[in-house]
Write a protein that holds these residues in place. Structure first.
Motif, PDB file in Angstrom:
ATOM      1  N   VAL A  74     -19.778 -11.702 -65.325  1.00  0.00           N
ATOM      2  CA  VAL A  74     -20.724 -13.652 -64.682  1.00  0.00           C
ATOM      3  C   VAL A  74     -21.102 -13.597 -66.035  1.00  0.00           C
ATOM      4  O   VAL A  74     -20.948 -13.030 -66.927  1.00  0.00           O
ATOM      5  CB  VAL A  74     -21.873 -12.676 -63.941  1.00  0.00           C
ATOM      6  N   PRO A  75     -21.267 -15.098 -66.516  1.00  0.00           N
ATOM      7  CA  PRO A  75     -21.635 -15.522 -68.084  1.00  0.00           C
ATOM      8  C   PRO A  75     -22.815 -15.081 -68.411  1.00  0.00           C
ATOM      9  O   PRO A  75     -22.610 -14.962 -69.481  1.00  0.00           O
ATOM     10  CB  PRO A  75     -22.039 -16.928 -66.983  1.00  0.00           C
ATOM     11  N   ILE A  76     -24.077 -14.137 -67.464  1.00  0.00           N
ATOM     12  CA  ILE A  76     -24.500 -13.870 -68.192  1.00  0.00           C
ATOM     13  C   ILE A  76     -23.548 -12.059 -69.268  1.00  0.00           C
ATOM     14  O   ILE A  76     -24.596 -12.794 -70.440  1.00  0.00           O
ATOM     15  CB  ILE A  76     -25.447 -13.167 -67.509  1.00  0.00           C
ATOM     16  N   TRP A  77     -22.607 -11.924 -69.192  1.00  0.00           N
ATOM     17  CA  TRP A  77     -22.736 -11.169 -69.725  1.00  0.00           C
ATOM     18  C   TRP A  77     -21.840 -11.551 -71.159  1.00  0.00           C
ATOM     19  O   TRP A  77     -21.724 -11.451 -72.645  1.00  0.00           O
ATOM     20  CB  TRP A  77     -21.550 -10.094 -68.855  1.00  0.00           C
ATOM     21  N   GLY A  78     -21.126 -12.623 -70.737  1.00  0.00           N
ATOM     22  CA  GLY A  78     -20.430 -13.435 -72.039  1.00  0.00           C
ATOM     23  C   GLY A  78     -21.931 -14.483 -72.689  1.00  0.00           C
ATOM     24  O   GLY A  78     -21.578 -14.120 -74.012  1.00  0.00           O
ATOM     25  N   PHE A  79     -22.920 -14.263 -72.302  1.00  0.00           N
ATOM     26  CA  PHE A  79     -24.026 -14.720 -73.136  1.00  0.00           C
ATOM     27  C   PHE A  79     -24.529 -13.566 -73.477  1.00  0.00           C
ATOM     28  O   PHE A  79     -24.793 -13.431 -75.127  1.00  0.00           O
ATOM     29  CB  PHE A  79     -25.439 -15.564 -72.462  1.00  0.00           C
ATOM     30  N   ARG A  80     -24.636 -11.977 -73.053  1.00  0.00           N
ATOM     31  CA  ARG A  80     -24.791 -11.487 -73.642  1.00  0.00           C
ATOM     32  C   ARG A  80     -24.158 -10.218 -74.895  1.00  0.00           C
ATOM     33  O   ARG A  80     -24.859 -10.057 -75.868  1.00  0.00           O
ATOM     34  CB  ARG A  80     -25.337  -9.993 -73.569  1.00  0.00           C
ATOM     35  N   ALA A  81     -22.955 -11.203 -75.033  1.00  0.00           N
ATOM     36  CA  ALA A  81     -22.128 -10.684 -75.981  1.00  0.00           C
ATOM     37  C   ALA A  81     -21.791 -11.355 -77.568  1.00  0.00           C
ATOM     38  O   ALA A  81     -22.223 -11.022 -78.450  1.00  0.00           O
ATOM     39  CB  ALA A  81     -20.145 -10.320 -75.131  1.00  0.00           C
ATOM     40  N   LYS A  82     -22.027 -12.780 -77.308  1.00  0.00           N
ATOM     41  CA  LYS A  82     -22.737 -13.694 -77.804  1.00  0.00           C
ATOM     42  C   LYS A  82     -24.075 -13.316 -78.940  1.00  0.00           C
ATOM     43  O   LYS A  82     -23.764 -13.716 -79.610  1.00  0.00           O
ATOM     44  CB  LYS A  82     -22.320 -14.823 -77.424  1.00  0.00           C
ATOM     45  N   SER A 106     -28.205 -20.889 -70.741  1.00  0.00           N
ATOM     46  CA  SER A 106     -28.127 -22.388 -69.605  1.00  0.00           C
ATOM     47  C   SER A 106     -28.276 -22.319 -68.671  1.00  0.00           C
ATOM     48  O   SER A 106     -28.377 -23.268 -67.504  1.00  0.00           O
ATOM     49  CB  SER A 106     -26.879 -23.261 -70.241  1.00  0.00           C
ATOM     50  N   SER A 107     -28.990 -21.397 -68.282  1.00  0.00           N
ATOM     51  CA  SER A 107     -29.705 -20.949 -66.747  1.00  0.00           C
ATOM     52  C   SER A 107     -30.989 -19.931 -66.335  1.00  0.00           C
ATOM     53  O   SER A 107     -30.878 -19.453 -67.612  1.00  0.00           O
ATOM     54  CB  SER A 107     -28.713 -20.246 -65.912  1.00  0.00           C
ATOM     55  N   PRO A 108     -31.781 -20.494 -65.991  1.00  0.00           N
ATOM     56  CA  PRO A 108     -32.458 -19.523 -65.047  1.00  0.00           C
ATOM     57  C   PRO A 108     -32.980 -17.582 -66.126  1.00  0.00           C
ATOM     58  O   PRO A 108     -32.850 -17.347 -66.114  1.00  0.00           O
ATOM     59  CB  PRO A 108     -33.246 -19.722 -63.682  1.00  0.00           C
ATOM     60  N   SER A 109     -31.528 -17.291 -65.266  1.00  0.00           N
ATOM     61  CA  SER A 109     -30.667 -15.638 -65.518  1.00  0.00           C
ATOM     62  C   SER A 109     -30.784 -15.402 -66.799  1.00  0.00           C
ATOM     63  O   SER A 109     -31.192 -14.551 -67.635  1.00  0.00           O
ATOM     64  CB  SER A 109     -30.152 -15.321 -64.197  1.00  0.00           C
ATOM     65  N   GLU A 110     -29.882 -16.394 -67.756  1.00  0.00           N
ATOM     66  CA  GLU A 110     -29.955 -16.193 -68.793  1.00  0.00           C
ATOM     67  C   GLU A 110     -31.333 -16.246 -69.572  1.00  0.00           C
ATOM     68  O   GLU A 110     -31.301 -15.518 -70.451  1.00  0.00           O
ATOM     69  CB  GLU A 110     -28.918 -17.436 -69.242  1.00  0.00           C
ATOM     70  N   TYR A 111     -31.861 -16.703 -69.551  1.00  0.00           N
ATOM     71  CA  TYR A 111     -33.329 -16.611 -69.828  1.00  0.00           C
ATOM     72  C   TYR A 111     -34.697 -16.295 -69.579  1.00  0.00           C
ATOM     73  O   TYR A 111     -35.037 -15.369 -70.540  1.00  0.00           O
ATOM     74  CB  TYR A 111     -34.146 -18.020 -69.997  1.00  0.00           C
ATOM     75  N   PHE A 112     -34.401 -15.254 -68.596  1.00  0.00           N
ATOM     76  CA  PHE A 112     -34.963 -14.288 -68.318  1.00  0.00           C
ATOM     77  C   PHE A 112     -34.746 -13.222 -68.609  1.00  0.00           C
ATOM     78  O   PHE A 112     -35.011 -12.586 -69.753  1.00  0.00           O
ATOM     79  CB  PHE A 112     -34.987 -14.365 -66.584  1.00  0.00           C
ATOM     80  N   ASP A 113     -32.453 -12.887 -68.370  1.00  0.00           N
ATOM     81  CA  ASP A 113     -32.462 -11.802 -69.830  1.00  0.00           C
ATOM     82  C   ASP A 113     -33.123 -12.377 -71.185  1.00  0.00           C
ATOM     83  O   ASP A 113     -32.817 -10.912 -72.422  1.00  0.00           O
ATOM     84  CB  ASP A 113     -30.852 -12.051 -69.463  1.00  0.00           C
ATOM     85  N   LEU A 165     -35.672 -12.736 -72.353  1.00  0.00           N
ATOM     86  CA  LEU A 165     -36.459 -12.593 -72.614  1.00  0.00           C
ATOM     87  C   LEU A 165     -36.896 -11.060 -72.733  1.00  0.00           C
ATOM     88  O   LEU A 165     -37.469 -10.613 -73.458  1.00  0.00           O
ATOM     89  CB  LEU A 165     -37.609 -12.956 -71.324  1.00  0.00           C
ATOM     90  N   LEU A 166     -36.123 -10.497 -71.390  1.00  0.00           N
ATOM     91  CA  LEU A 166     -36.339  -8.725 -71.509  1.00  0.00           C
ATOM     92  C   LEU A 166     -35.732  -8.461 -73.199  1.00  0.00           C
ATOM     93  O   LEU A 166     -35.919  -7.590 -73.768  1.00  0.00           O
ATOM     94  CB  LEU A 166     -35.528  -8.127 -70.150  1.00  0.00           C
ATOM     95  N   TYR A 167     -34.560  -9.147 -73.348  1.00  0.00           N
ATOM     96  CA  TYR A 167     -33.667  -8.350 -74.929  1.00  0.00           C
ATOM     97  C   TYR A 167     -34.499  -8.938 -75.936  1.00  0.00           C
ATOM     98  O   TYR A 167     -34.932  -7.806 -76.649  1.00  0.00           O
ATOM     99  CB  TYR A 167     -32.689  -9.328 -74.830  1.00  0.00           C
ATOM    100  N   GLN A 168     -35.667  -9.452 -75.686  1.00  0.00           N
ATOM    101  CA  GLN A 168     -36.467  -9.596 -76.138  1.00  0.00           C
ATOM    102  C   GLN A 168     -37.994  -8.343 -76.965  1.00  0.00           C
ATOM    103  O   GLN A 168     -38.124  -8.369 -77.666  1.00  0.00           O
ATOM    104  CB  GLN A 168     -36.834 -11.787 -77.071  1.00  0.00           C
ATOM    105  N   LEU A 169     -38.450  -9.028 -75.598  1.00  0.00           N
ATOM    106  CA  LEU A 169     -38.977  -8.177 -75.577  1.00  0.00           C
ATOM    107  C   LEU A 169     -39.019  -6.435 -75.399  1.00  0.00           C
ATOM    108  O   LEU A 169     -39.450  -5.726 -76.297  1.00  0.00           O
ATOM    109  CB  LEU A 169     -39.358  -7.846 -73.377  1.00  0.00           C
ATOM    110  N   GLN A 170     -37.242  -6.441 -75.517  1.00  0.00           N
ATOM    111  CA  GLN A 170     -36.790  -4.755 -75.922  1.00  0.00           C
ATOM    112  C   GLN A 170     -36.481  -4.685 -77.325  1.00  0.00           C
ATOM    113  O   GLN A 170     -36.634  -3.370 -78.161  1.00  0.00           O
ATOM    114  CB  GLN A 170     -35.726  -4.477 -74.866  1.00  0.00           C
ATOM    115  N   VAL A 171     -36.430  -5.733 -78.533  1.00  0.00           N
ATOM    116  CA  VAL A 171     -36.095  -5.146 -79.493  1.00  0.00           C
ATOM    117  C   VAL A 171     -37.700  -5.419 -80.151  1.00  0.00           C
ATOM    118  O   VAL A 171     -37.941  -4.466 -81.126  1.00  0.00           O
ATOM    119  CB  VAL A 171     -35.413  -6.963 -80.355  1.00  0.00           C
TER     120      VAL A 171
END
Length: 116
Positions: free
Chosen positions: A13-21, A100-107, A109-115
């Motif tokens: 799904v697109p979120i995985w491409g977003f994470r790779a980038k 570009s989608s709500p799930s990507e924004y949420f993802d 945010l979670l990434y930023q909180l983990q970092v």
């Protein structure tokens, strides 16, 4: 690094491409549509075009030459024995990794909180 993604991929799904980038901010990330899980089989003309341009830019040490590759519509040509079809072609879009989608924004945010 060049990331090439089939926008209609049913498994990745697109979120995985977003994470790779996001993990490789210096990478170029292109989406091909219509293409699914195997864009190199579904859109070989577009993948070949990208690889030729990317390789030439790397060899020349001029990654800025890649900036004008997308957005672009690439149509089938008769060189490969395929007749041009009405409304045929592929859309090539470079994605900067911005959500570009709500799930990507949420993802993100979670990434930023983990970092932090």
């Amino acid at each position: 690094v060049a990331l090439v993604y089939g926008k209609e991929d049913p498994w990745i799904v697109p979120i995985w491409g977003f994470r790779a980038k996001r993990s490789l901010p210096e990478a170029r990330y292109w989406q091909i549509s219509p293409a699914g899980h195997c864009p190199h089989h579904e859109a070989p003309e577009v993948v070949n075009f990208l690889l030729e341009q990317w390789t030439a830019a790397i060899e020349a040490g001029n990654s800025a030459s890649l900036d004008d590759l997308a957005p672009k519509t690439i149509t089938f040509d008769s060189i490969h024995g395929e007749a041009a079809r009405a409304n045929s072609g592929f859309t090539l879009v470079e994605n900067d990794g911005s959500p570009s989608s709500p799930s990507e924004y949420f993802d993100q945010l979670l990434y930023q909180l983990q970092v932090t």
